[in-house]
Design an enzyme around this catalytic site. Structure first.
Site: not given
Ligand code: ADP
Ligand code: ADP
Ligand code: MG
Length: 681
Positions: A116, A200, A275, A288, A290, A348
């Site tokens: 990244k 960030e 993204e 980033e 992918n 989840f």
């Protein structure tokens, strides 16, 4: 073109890649672990090869075993899918060194973009807007302080080697920074074997917008439009769509061009996704890239009519891109829902078990990418993604309705999944009006339940489905008893109106049913509201029921409990108790309120491994407080206290493997409550 390729993956993505290979006349080799031998993808492949035990490190994450299998089976190329080794430049290099083709970008591009901080530096060089923050990892607290002060709180701490949303932490103020930085470092080290963190700005209420790109080895790069993936839990996507309501033509062109510029700067070939995060003022920032196929690629395929896997394979085999930017036509709208083995009501947490009944929805404009079937065993070893359903429509509302209808008819029994949860998200009015942000789920849902009650009409529809089934069953029973009582006078003709009282945990409905099974047409009144219903013939034991209500087809999923019927529709789950008026008055004499007894122990919520115990014997705890942490399906989760109380004994130890319902912690008995209830019974 290759004549045989190996798929270094499993589940739905392996099935997906095999499908395209079949169309292209390419033979496929599936690799599987000891728990996967009966999986649909292994059946679908032409050949298969056992590569080791269930643990991913010993099988799907082991480059040697996979490459050896490819060589032994005479493959010319390897498709990595996503997850596992797909973004591992070392693996890509080893594949090449073995004389095979890696279906993906170059080793250099993966290495550059997979990190990244390195990709952020490249983005800045290519003129791509990035989130304000540091470009180098921060090593000390002082460095972090300086940067955080410069960009302003809240800030986000992010692992440079991150992925899958792991390890990120929001920090709201100076005070919280030291602890957060330490915790983030430890977690990053554990998950990725690397402790570089960067800081960030945390963009509030953003949308996640990404651009699909495709390049070849001759310098051609195009984009295939955007996808919006703002519906997320734990920074991981749940529902994705294309196009996005937040994007207009000139912004699409600009973001598309920016994504292509970045890809070009890295010498990119193959499929990739850039993204971005979009703030409320429509500023976009690079997140980033992918360097692989994306989970949500089906929506792009549905609106462009392209096969991205085919393009990946052709490009890897040395062909040039068969189309130019101006040939890319986007038609209509597509939405995808991911269905995972997770329990939305328990944060989840992953679930495991066996799929005992399985039926996929069919229908125009519905696509199912499934990796499971009846009999599939879901273990703790792999990603929780089971299957994806995508729908196409001429516009967003059509796609949304088609997807909801498809999910209404998707039957997965045996394990808890997110199916009804994702359907509830799709049915939510804020989703319908495309008011999306990455905070959507937290904002509109709590413990997997919508914060607003279901619509009255949906509840009426479900009531009618339950009543129709109950009515049919009663008639069957009555008919079967008839031959036994011929001597007891004349048989009464069946009445033409039936009355039922229907109870759920929250409502009571009065239902009048007028019509007959012969005509299949019914007038049904639910609490004074009249519906015209056509009920095609059905067997009472079927798990799906289709009813035409006021001319529109609706699919309901049903489960038969002892005396009740549970129905599933548009993400709403209700249990219906159906009584005749006489039964109702009898039942009401006997029904009693029974208060739940306080749990005296913490039972293990899922199979996994205890990683830490964060309380001690004798500690006073509050309901919801973290008691221990455990790892399952690649995720570490906190396990919360089911009650207020004092810890009595701790039976769980770090490093211990545990099963569902195993007792982990016991609480000191509290005198009150439980004893009065048992006395009153
Ligand atoms: P996408 O944008 O395609 O969802 P993700 O980064 O969320 O990209 O991950 C893609 C797939 O890889 C998902 O199925 C995800 O769960 C899986 N995945 C992500 N990180 C890892 C990891 N570290 N190991 C194995 N699989 C992973
Ligand atoms: P991963 O590799 O885990 O996919 P990403 O950088 O793509 O990591 O971020 C995943 C998600 O985290 C994004 O879709 C977004 O919801 C959230 N996120 C990442 N960076 C920021 C940021 N600076 N501000 C707000 N949310 C962010
Ligand atoms: Mg991401």
């Amino acid at each position: 073109m290759f004549d045989k390729i190996l798929i270094a993956n499993r589940g739905e993505i392996a099935v997906r890649i095999i499908r395209t290979c079949k169309l292209m006349g390419i033979k496929t080799v599936a690799v599987y672990s000891e728990v996967d031998f009966r999986s649909p993808y292994v059946q679908a492949a032409d050949e298969s090869c056992l590569i080791g035990p269930a643990r991913a490190q010993d099988s799907f994450l082991n480059p040697e075993k996979i490459i050896n299998a490819a060589v032994a089976h005479g493959c010319q190329a390897i498709h990595p899918g996503y997850g596992f080794l797909s973004e591992n430049s070392n693996f890509a290099r080893m594949v090449q060194e073995a004389g095979l083709v890696f279906i993906g970008p170059s080793v250099e591009a993966i290495a550059l973009l997979g990190d990244k901080t390195a990709s952020k530096a490249l983005a800045i060089k290519a003129g791509v807007p990035v989130v304000p923050g540091c470009e180098e990892p921060v090593w000390t607290l002082d460095e972090a302080f300086v940067i955080a002060k410069e960009i302003g709180f809240p800030v986000l701490l992010k692992p440079a080697a991150g992925g899958g949303g792991r390890g990120m932490r929001i920090v709201n103020d100076m005070m919280a920074l030291p602890d957060a930085l330490d915790a983030c470092k430890i977690e990053t080290k554990k998950s990725f074997g690397d402790d570089r963190i960067f800081v960030e700005r945390f963009i509030t209420r953003p949308r996640h917008i990404e651009i699909q790109i495709m390049g070849d080895n001759y310098g051609n790069i195009i984009h295939l439009g955007e996808r919006e993936c703002s519906i997320q839990r734990r920074y991981q996507k749940v529902i994705e769509e294309t196009p996005s309501r937040a994007i207009y033509e000139s912004l699409r062109n600009e973001m598309g061009k920016t994504a292509c510029d970045l890809a070009r700067a890295s010498g990119y070939a193959g499929a990739g996704t850039v993204e971005f995060i979009l703030d409320s003022e429509k500023n976009y920032y690079f997140l980033e890239m992918n360097t692989r196929l994306q989970v949500e690629h089906p929506v792009t395929e549905l609106v462009t009519d392209l096969d991205l896997v085919e393009l990946q394979i052709r490009i890897a085999a040395g062909e040039a891109l068969p189309l130019k930017q101006e040939d890319v036509l986007v038609k209509g709208w597509a939405i995808e829902a991911r269905i995972c083995a997770e329990d939305p009501s328990r944060g989840f947490l992953p679930t495991t078990g066996m799929i005992t009944r399985y039926a996929v929805p069919r229908g125009k404009n519905v696509r199912v990418d499934s990796g499971i079937d009846a009999g599939s065993i879901i273990t703790i070893h792999y990603d929780s993604l089971l299957t994806k359903v995508s729908a196409w429509g001429a516009n967003r509302e059509e796609a949304r309705k088609t997807l909801i209808r498809a999910l209404n008819g998707y039957h997965i029994e045996g394990i808890t999944t997110t199916l009804d949860f994702v359907n509830a998200v799709l049915a939510h009015p804020a989703f319908a009006s495309a008011e999306l942000s990455t905070g959507f789920i937290d904002e509109h849902f709590q413990e997997g339940q919508s914060r607003i009650p279901p619509s009255e009409q949906d509840l009426h529809y479900m009531t009618m489905a339950a009543v129709m089934v109950a009515h049919t069953r009663r008639n069957l029973v009555r008919d079967s008893l008839r031959p036994m009582s011929p001597s007891v006078g004349a048989i009464e003709p069946p009445p033409s109106i039936y009355k039922y009282v229907v109870q759920t945990s929250q409502n009571v409905f009065e239902v009048l049913l007028e019509g007959s099974e012969q005509s299949k047409r019914w007038n049904i009144t639910v609490n004074d509201r009249l519906y015209k219903v056509v009920a095609p013939e059905f067997e009472y034991y079927r798990r799906r029921l289709k009813l035409y209500i006021d001319g529109i087809a609706n699919m309901f999923r049903l489960q038969y409990l002892e005396n009740h019927i549970r129905a599933f529709f548009c993400g709403i789950v209700r249990t219906f108790e159906i009584y005749t008026p006489l039964e109702w008055s009898l039942a009401h004499f006997m029904l009693r309120d029974v208060k739940p007894v306080q749990e005296n122990e913490l039972k293990c919520p899922m199979p996994g491994l205890i990683t830490a115990v964060t309380v001690e014997e004798g500690t006073q705890v509050r309901r919801g407080q973290e008691l221990l942490r455990m790892e399952s399906m690649k995720m570490e989760s906190a396990v919360a206290s089911p009650r207020d109380g004092q810890i009595d004994r701790i039976l769980a130890r770090p490093g211990q493997a545990v099963e569902t319902d195993e007792i982990l912690i016991t609480f000191k008995e509290i005198e009150s409550l439980s004893s009065d209830i048992s006395n009153s019974r």
